[in-house]
Design a protein around this motif. Structure first.
Motif, PDB file in Angstrom:
ATOM      1  N   ILE A 189      -9.599   0.943  -4.294  1.00 42.03           N
ATOM      2  CA  ILE A 189      -8.840  -0.318  -4.348  1.00 42.03           C
ATOM      3  C   ILE A 189      -7.987  -0.469  -3.081  1.00 42.03           C
ATOM      4  O   ILE A 189      -7.914  -1.554  -2.503  1.00 42.03           O
ATOM      5  CB  ILE A 189      -7.957  -0.380  -5.614  1.00 42.03           C
ATOM      6  N   LEU A 190      -7.369   0.633  -2.652  1.00 44.93           N
ATOM      7  CA  LEU A 190      -6.528   0.568  -1.447  1.00 44.93           C
ATOM      8  C   LEU A 190      -7.360   0.209  -0.212  1.00 44.93           C
ATOM      9  O   LEU A 190      -6.960  -0.630   0.596  1.00 44.93           O
ATOM     10  CB  LEU A 190      -5.811   1.902  -1.216  1.00 44.93           C
ATOM     11  N   ILE A 211      -0.298   7.297 -15.304  1.00 44.46           N
ATOM     12  CA  ILE A 211      -1.449   6.505 -14.831  1.00 44.46           C
ATOM     13  C   ILE A 211      -1.176   5.016 -15.007  1.00 44.46           C
ATOM     14  O   ILE A 211      -1.523   4.200 -14.148  1.00 44.46           O
ATOM     15  CB  ILE A 211      -2.739   6.942 -15.552  1.00 44.46           C
ATOM     16  N   VAL A 224      -9.344   8.876 -11.059  1.00 48.39           N
ATOM     17  CA  VAL A 224      -8.210   7.977 -10.775  1.00 48.39           C
ATOM     18  C   VAL A 224      -7.948   7.914  -9.268  1.00 48.39           C
ATOM     19  O   VAL A 224      -7.764   6.828  -8.709  1.00 48.39           O
ATOM     20  CB  VAL A 224      -6.945   8.447 -11.536  1.00 48.39           C
ATOM     21  N   VAL A 225      -7.964   9.081  -8.610  1.00 51.00           N
ATOM     22  CA  VAL A 225      -7.700   9.107  -7.162  1.00 51.00           C
ATOM     23  C   VAL A 225      -8.776   8.318  -6.405  1.00 51.00           C
ATOM     24  O   VAL A 225      -8.476   7.524  -5.514  1.00 51.00           O
ATOM     25  CB  VAL A 225      -7.590  10.567  -6.647  1.00 51.00           C
ATOM     26  N   VAL A 235       1.027   3.893 -12.142  1.00 49.82           N
ATOM     27  CA  VAL A 235       0.250   3.754 -10.895  1.00 49.82           C
ATOM     28  C   VAL A 235      -0.617   2.497 -10.965  1.00 49.82           C
ATOM     29  O   VAL A 235      -0.709   1.728 -10.000  1.00 49.82           O
ATOM     30  CB  VAL A 235      -0.617   5.015 -10.636  1.00 49.82           C
ATOM     31  N   VAL A 280      -0.621  -0.725  -8.521  1.00 47.53           N
ATOM     32  CA  VAL A 280      -1.834  -1.284  -7.896  1.00 47.53           C
ATOM     33  C   VAL A 280      -1.924  -2.791  -8.183  1.00 47.53           C
ATOM     34  O   VAL A 280      -2.182  -3.592  -7.274  1.00 47.53           O
ATOM     35  CB  VAL A 280      -3.102  -0.551  -8.396  1.00 47.53           C
ATOM     36  N   VAL A 336       0.986   7.546  -6.024  1.00 44.76           N
ATOM     37  CA  VAL A 336      -0.148   8.491  -6.028  1.00 44.76           C
ATOM     38  C   VAL A 336       0.328   9.892  -5.638  1.00 44.76           C
ATOM     39  O   VAL A 336      -0.030  10.875  -6.283  1.00 44.76           O
ATOM     40  CB  VAL A 336      -1.260   8.012  -5.073  1.00 44.76           C
ATOM     41  N   VAL A 348       2.233   2.027  -3.452  1.00 39.40           N
ATOM     42  CA  VAL A 348       1.164   2.592  -4.298  1.00 39.40           C
ATOM     43  C   VAL A 348       0.979   4.073  -3.927  1.00 39.40           C
ATOM     44  O   VAL A 348       0.843   4.935  -4.800  1.00 39.40           O
ATOM     45  CB  VAL A 348      -0.163   1.821  -4.129  1.00 39.40           C
ATOM     46  N   LYS A 381      -9.541  16.888 -17.536  1.00 39.70           N
ATOM     47  CA  LYS A 381      -8.363  16.473 -16.774  1.00 39.70           C
ATOM     48  C   LYS A 381      -8.685  16.375 -15.274  1.00 39.70           C
ATOM     49  O   LYS A 381      -8.282  15.444 -14.602  1.00 39.70           O
ATOM     50  CB  LYS A 381      -7.215  17.453 -16.994  1.00 39.70           C
ATOM     51  N   ILE A 385       0.854  -1.202   0.000  1.00 42.54           N
ATOM     52  CA  ILE A 385       0.000   0.000   0.000  1.00 42.54           C
ATOM     53  C   ILE A 385       0.887   1.248   0.000  1.00 42.54           C
ATOM     54  O   ILE A 385       0.606   2.225  -0.689  1.00 42.54           O
ATOM     55  CB  ILE A 385      -0.958  -0.023   1.221  1.00 42.54           C
ATOM     56  N   ARG A 425      -8.491  13.166 -12.990  1.00 40.87           N
ATOM     57  CA  ARG A 425      -7.691  13.162 -11.769  1.00 40.87           C
ATOM     58  C   ARG A 425      -8.526  12.642 -10.589  1.00 40.87           C
ATOM     59  O   ARG A 425      -8.108  11.756  -9.864  1.00 40.87           O
ATOM     60  CB  ARG A 425      -7.198  14.581 -11.483  1.00 40.87           C
ATOM     61  N   ILE A 483      -8.272   4.548  -7.115  1.00 38.38           N
ATOM     62  CA  ILE A 483      -7.119   3.999  -6.373  1.00 38.38           C
ATOM     63  C   ILE A 483      -7.436   3.929  -4.877  1.00 38.38           C
ATOM     64  O   ILE A 483      -7.140   2.927  -4.229  1.00 38.38           O
ATOM     65  CB  ILE A 483      -5.846   4.840  -6.641  1.00 38.38           C
ATOM     66  N   ARG A 485       1.872  16.450 -10.545  1.00 33.69           N
ATOM     67  CA  ARG A 485       2.064  16.627 -11.983  1.00 33.69           C
ATOM     68  C   ARG A 485       0.732  16.557 -12.735  1.00 33.69           C
ATOM     69  O   ARG A 485      -0.283  16.146 -12.207  1.00 33.69           O
ATOM     70  CB  ARG A 485       2.976  15.502 -12.513  1.00 33.69           C
ATOM     71  N   ILE A 486       0.810  16.936 -13.992  1.00 30.79           N
ATOM     72  CA  ILE A 486      -0.363  16.758 -14.852  1.00 30.79           C
ATOM     73  C   ILE A 486      -0.483  15.264 -15.137  1.00 30.79           C
ATOM     74  O   ILE A 486       0.523  14.579 -15.310  1.00 30.79           O
ATOM     75  CB  ILE A 486      -0.152  17.523 -16.183  1.00 30.79           C
ATOM     76  N   PHE A 487      -1.727  14.804 -15.155  1.00 34.22           N
ATOM     77  CA  PHE A 487      -1.916  13.374 -15.395  1.00 34.22           C
ATOM     78  C   PHE A 487      -1.564  13.011 -16.837  1.00 34.22           C
ATOM     79  O   PHE A 487      -2.201  13.471 -17.764  1.00 34.22           O
ATOM     80  CB  PHE A 487      -3.383  13.005 -15.156  1.00 34.22           C
ATOM     81  N   THR A 508      -8.387  -3.408  -0.414  1.00 36.49           N
ATOM     82  CA  THR A 508      -7.261  -4.300  -0.105  1.00 36.49           C
ATOM     83  C   THR A 508      -6.968  -4.288   1.398  1.00 36.49           C
ATOM     84  O   THR A 508      -6.830  -5.346   2.016  1.00 36.49           O
ATOM     85  CB  THR A 508      -5.985  -3.834  -0.865  1.00 36.49           C
ATOM     86  N   LEU A 511       2.217  11.460  -8.369  1.00 33.97           N
ATOM     87  CA  LEU A 511       1.261  11.807  -9.432  1.00 33.97           C
ATOM     88  C   LEU A 511       0.555  13.115  -9.135  1.00 33.97           C
ATOM     89  O   LEU A 511       0.291  13.913 -10.022  1.00 33.97           O
ATOM     90  CB  LEU A 511       0.223  10.673  -9.486  1.00 33.97           C
TER      91      LEU A 511
END
Lengths: 228, 414
Positions: free
Chosen positions: B47-48, A59, B40-41, A62, A66, A46, A42, B33, A39, B37, B44, A52-54, B51, A49
């Protein structure tokens, strides 16, 4: 970033605890410690990330982290029944392979051209495994033989694409992180194959080395997200 | 000029439109964007959490309950009741502390499957591996062995056994330890004390390919001080000449020879075994009562403490108002149970383990205003974690039971 330093310390601590629990055959503890360490890597990805710009490559890395974490969890689940254990290993290996494929895709996106000479590297690792199997250095059943050769191919491709990133970007912090991460991952996986399938190499210190290389690889790959 | 001017104007308008379009496109891209963002966050994080939840909830090997090392000052809880031999109450009148699934302390994630549970979801080895320590946490009900439990006041044992690979194993969902070790401790206690009555209730026995008579014969092979369990059963449960004692008539003096020795009462459920008492070939078959006919024990099958308390009160009212079960051994089942029902899943998680649930729930039991009523309706108080020290449970429950029995033998309770 201070959070990343804290996470790296946590990975070192829980990675060590994982090795200790493994030696002591405390399987539940091993699963918990290993999961915390996973974890953490990961989260490094994150947090890197977040600054920065995605981009697609970020991705993908990351997502690779995961999948590696999911693979770690499945590989650490201890089942009393051997068939169930194989099933969990199968899930773990599938998740882990998916993670490596995502790294490969990410590294390919980062580079406009692929140096075809690196195909030799892709083929070298499976060939080494086949030689190991033929000379009985690695002793395994047929399913494991095929699985190991395929996985060696995937790892070879990951290493080759990482070297390609290094060749394209030159010696920058970013490309060195990617390269050392890929080499550490390859060393870790090969050491693990030797530990699992070679009769003589059963020393627990050897397994600690596997974990050290593994976490080094994941940390460097995760950190690379914020370095370009 | 006009044309040129118009053209220039047009170009200017086009540029302005292009500029606006770019601006709109830029804002749109930024929104896209930002959405990416957040997505995705969130993904994740999900999922975290999933888990971490899977690993910590299912695989944490810690119960966080108290150590259960209560004092062992209750070796004589029955024999110390004033006037007990003189009053000679029936066994089903004497209040006793009961241990639910008493011999489950050896259960680990490595425990073998119980063949009696074959086909059930929780017995599936893959499900067991997924559940990991959670299954252990919801299977282990006690923290100490038989001798410790006896010394801490337990006089009723709820035992479940399976015959596997030529040996008798205790169990609770999965196999725990070999029964012989626990039986040896019980015999040791019986050997070292006087005037104590112990009830061993074989609630579930899986005999595999042998008959229950082989189990009875096996009990006759385990000795401590040259005595087997049958040496502590000075009466018969069945006979051709009516010399037996029906359970409804079985008294303290019948079991303990007027307090001179320790005595034992055994129950086996023939209906569950699909065998009948009369066809048993063992010479010891007349030392065992049929549980089906002589025991009233309602399982509330819940992990909700309030629901269990309501159930106990309802059962108490039923037993007080109807005489159907007056002759039976009446057991107050107070323990929680793991539930796979949708509404109970969160309670399984928050409850953490049977020991954790019991250490809190047991205190609610002894603080309940109806506690004495329950004892008079159901003299066997069966709990998980009999030796819990939280809220001084073990000491208080023993005192309450002793007080009840003192009243019973000194005219307080009819």
């Amino acid at each position: 970033m201070i959070a990343n330093y804290i996470l790296i310390v946590l990975i070192m601590f829980f990675g060590g605890a994982t090795a200790y629990a493994n030696v002591k055959k405390k399987y539940s503890e091993k699963l918990i410690f290993k999961s915390i360490a996973s974890i953490c890597f990961v989260l490094i990805g994150v947090f890197s990330l977040n600054e920065r710009i995605f981009s697609t490559w970020q991705i993908l890395i990351v997502a690779g982290l995961v999948f590696s974490m999911i693979g770690d969890v499945f590989l650490a689940v201890h089942a009393a029944d051997l068939r169930d254990q194989k099933l969990f290993h199968g899930f773990g290996l599938a998740a882990f392979t998916s993670g490596q494929i995502l790294y490969i895709l990410s590294f390919l996106i980062l580079t406009p051209q692929f140096n075809l000479l690196l195909l030799i590297l892709v083929l070298t690792l499976p060939v080494l495994v086949i030689i190991g199997q033929l000379t009985k250095v690695l002793e395994m059943d047929t399913l494991s033989k095929v699985g190991t050769i395929v996985y060696a191919g995937v790892i070879g491709a990951m290493l080759a694409t990482a070297v390609n990133v290094f060749l394209s970007y030159g010696s920058t912090t970013f490309s060195v992180c990617i390269l050392i991460g890929a080499i550490s991952m390859t060393v870790s996986d090969f050491a693990l194959v030797l530990f699992n399938y070679n009769r003589k190499l059963k020393n627990s210190l050897y397994l600690i080395a596997v974990l050290v290389f593994y976490y080094t690889a994941q940390i460097l790959t995760a950190l690379s997200i914020g370095l370009l | 000029m006009k044309k040129a001017s118009t053209n220039t104007q047009k170009t200017g308008e086009e540029e302005s439109v292009n500029c606006n379009m770019q601006l709109v496109g830029g804002v749109h891209n930024q929104k896209k964007k930002k959405f990416c963002r957040v997505f995705v966050v969130v993904l994740i994080s999900f999922i975290l959490i999933l888990t971490a939840g899977f690993v910590f909830i299912f695989h944490a090997p810690y119960s966080f309950a108290n150590d259960g090392l209560s004092s062992q000052n209750y070796k004589n809880v029955v024999s110390s009741i004033e006037n007990i031999a003189a009053v000679n109450p029936k066994i089903n009148q004497i209040a006793m502390l009961g241990s639910h699934d008493c011999f489950s302390i050896d259960i680990t994630t490595e425990s073998k499957s119980d063949p009696a549970e074959e086909g059930k979801l929780l017995a599936n080895s893959f499900v067991k591996s997924l559940l990991g320590e959670m299954q252990v946490r919801y299977s282990v009900t006690q923290t100490v062995g038989a001798l410790y439990q006896l010394n801490a006041g337990t006089r009723y044992f709820d035992v479940r056994l399976s015959y596997v690979d030529g040996e008798w194993w205790t169990k609770h969902g999965v196999l725990s330890g070999k029964f012989e070790a626990y039986l040896t401790e019980i015999l040791q206690f019986l050997n070292e004390n006087e005037g104590e009555a112990v009830i061993i209730d074989f609630q579930h026995i899986y005999t595999g390919d042998v008959s229950v008579s082989e189990f009875f014969d096996y009990l006759g092979t385990v000795e401590v001080g040259n005595k087997t369990i049958y040496d502590y059963i000075p009466y018969t449960t069945t006979s051709d000449d009516n010399s037996n004692i029906e359970f409804s008539e079985l008294s303290y003096n019948d079991v303990t020879q007027s307090g001179a020795n320790c005595g034992v009462v055994l129950f086996v459920d023939y209906s569950e075994l699909e065998e009948d008492m009369e066809s048993q070939t063992s010479i010891f078959a007349d030392k065992v009562y049929n549980r089906y006919q002589n025991v009233r024990s309602l399982w509330h099958n819940s992990n909700d403490g309030d629901f269990i308390l309501d159930g106990i009160n309802a059962e108490c009212n039923l037993l007080k108002t109807a005489s159907t079960y007056d002759d039976c051994l009446r057991i107050n089942q107070t323990q929680h149970a793991f539930q796979l029902k949708f509404g109970s899943i969160l309670r399984n998680v928050s409850g953490w383990s049977l020991l954790n649930l019991a250490e809190n729930h047991n205190n609610r039991l002894i603080e309940d205003e109806n506690f004495d009523e329950w004892l008079s309706a159901m003299p066997i108080l069966m709990v998980d974690f009999v030796t819990s020290t939280k809220g001084d449970f073990n000491a208080i429950v023993n005192q309450k039971i002793a007080q009840y029995n003192a009243n019973l033998c000194n005219g307080g309770i009819g």
